[in-house]
Enzyme design. Structure first.
Site, PDB file in Angstrom:
ATOM      1  N   CYS A 183     -15.517  -0.176 -18.191  1.00 31.25           N
ATOM      2  CA  CYS A 183     -16.868  -0.219 -16.895  1.00 31.25           C
ATOM      3  C   CYS A 183     -17.896   0.330 -17.922  1.00 31.25           C
ATOM      4  CB  CYS A 183     -16.700   1.294 -16.417  1.00 31.25           C
ATOM      5  SG  CYS A 183     -17.985   1.225 -14.965  1.00 31.25           S
ATOM      6  N   HIS A 211     -11.597  -0.357 -12.592  1.00 32.02           N
ATOM      7  CA  HIS A 211     -11.001   1.230 -13.034  1.00 32.02           C
ATOM      8  C   HIS A 211      -9.665   0.694 -13.249  1.00 32.02           C
ATOM      9  CE1 HIS A 211     -14.715   3.599 -13.832  1.00 32.02           C
ATOM     10  NE2 HIS A 211     -15.202   2.511 -13.258  1.00 32.02           N
ATOM     11  N   GLU A 253      -7.198   2.302 -14.928  1.00 30.12           N
ATOM     12  CA  GLU A 253      -6.616   3.881 -14.110  1.00 30.12           C
ATOM     13  C   GLU A 253      -6.596   4.371 -13.202  1.00 30.12           C
ATOM     14  OE1 GLU A 253     -10.666   4.713 -14.599  1.00 30.12           O
ATOM     15  OE2 GLU A 253     -10.003   3.054 -15.767  1.00 30.12           O
TER      16      GLU A 253
END
Length: 276
Positions: free
Chosen positions: A119, A228, A230
């Site tokens: 990001c 993202h 994660e």
């Protein structure tokens, strides 16, 4: 109590912090989701790297860490970094992070230290390589709305998959998934305008926005992602593969660094890069 395996230490990954205010105190912080992903999916040990350039000793860092992560953030890269008009006064910025990241990147990349950028980190990398950013990608003709939407929703809703990305053939991501398209989340209003020199596109959104790239000529792994991963480890095989591959690159770096420490060859020379 967890037993300590001294024979198999985990690679150490430095995670760049944001500088925020906490009860009027300046604080260096990273969302826990990045740290958990590194610990659980990459099998490395994350450590927080403060964004105070005066605290940053590059020789110490380069001889200590096996990887670096540039995580996402609500703040934006200062537009002056890519020779654009300054961002509006009300835009959230973090000049401390900017200064630290852009002073750190030259040596990290030159030394081949595995780098994962997500990001804001993805945007920082593009600017470092000479690229520019679009501060409102949703305003482009025929563009998707890449923003996260209403902040009153539960946080988990922010990170739901929002659109597909096309995986470019013959790139790194194409080796991590056989799928030509994968679903990703989307939580950004800025994005790549002009791609930095030496960067290879790895994934594109349906509206043509660059969603991932690698630095193919760099001596170590350099991977930038606009989404993202994660937050998608529970359902995305690609997210799992991204962190697993990153962890493997860090382990290669750890082995190389350990071999130099064992031989003593690094006493009078910088750590050389690892081919990944």
């Amino acid at each position: 109590m967890q037993s300590i395996d001294l024979a198999n230490p985990r690679p150490v990954v430095a995670v760049i912090c944001d500088r925020i205010s906490y009860f009027q105190h300046p604080v260096h912080a990273v969302p826990e989701t990045y740290l958990r992903a590194l610990h659980e999916a990459a099998n490395v040990m994350p450590v927080l790297l403060p964004v105070s350039p005066e605290m940053l000793d590059l020789p110490t860092l380069l001889s200590t860490v096996d990887g670096v992560m540039l995580p996402g953030s609500p703040s934006n890269v200062a537009a002056e970094r890519y020779q654009a008009e300054p961002l509006p006064e009300q835009t959230l910025k973090d000049i401390y992070r900017d200064e630290t990241v852009f002073s750190l990147l030259p040596q990290v990349i030159e030394q081949g230290i595995p780098l994962l950028a997500i990001c804001r980190g993805f945007q920082e990398l593009n600017v470092f390589f000479g690229g520019t950013l679009n501060r409102a990608v949703h305003e482009r003709p025929n563009a998707l709305d890449h923003r996260e939407g209403c902040h009153d929703r539960p946080l988990t809703c922010w990170y739901e998959d929002r659109h597909l990305v096309e995986i470019m053939p013959c790139g790194l991501l194409s080796t991590l998934t056989r799928a030509p398209h994968v679903s990703v989340n989307s939580l950004h209003h800025q994005g790549v305008s002009t791609l930095g020199q030496g960067l290879r596109i790895e994934a594109l959104a349906p509206d043509g926005l660059i969603e991932a790239f690698t630095a193919s000529d760099s001596p170590g792994l350099v991977l930038g992602l606009q989404w993202h991963p994660e937050m998608s480890l529970g359902h995305s095989p690609l997210a799992q593969q991204i962190f697993s591959h990153y962890g493997d690159a860090c382990r290669q770096r750890q082995q190389f660094r350990s071999s130099l420490n064992f031989s003593g060859d690094n006493k009078n020379e910088s750590i050389r890069p690892v081919a990944v």
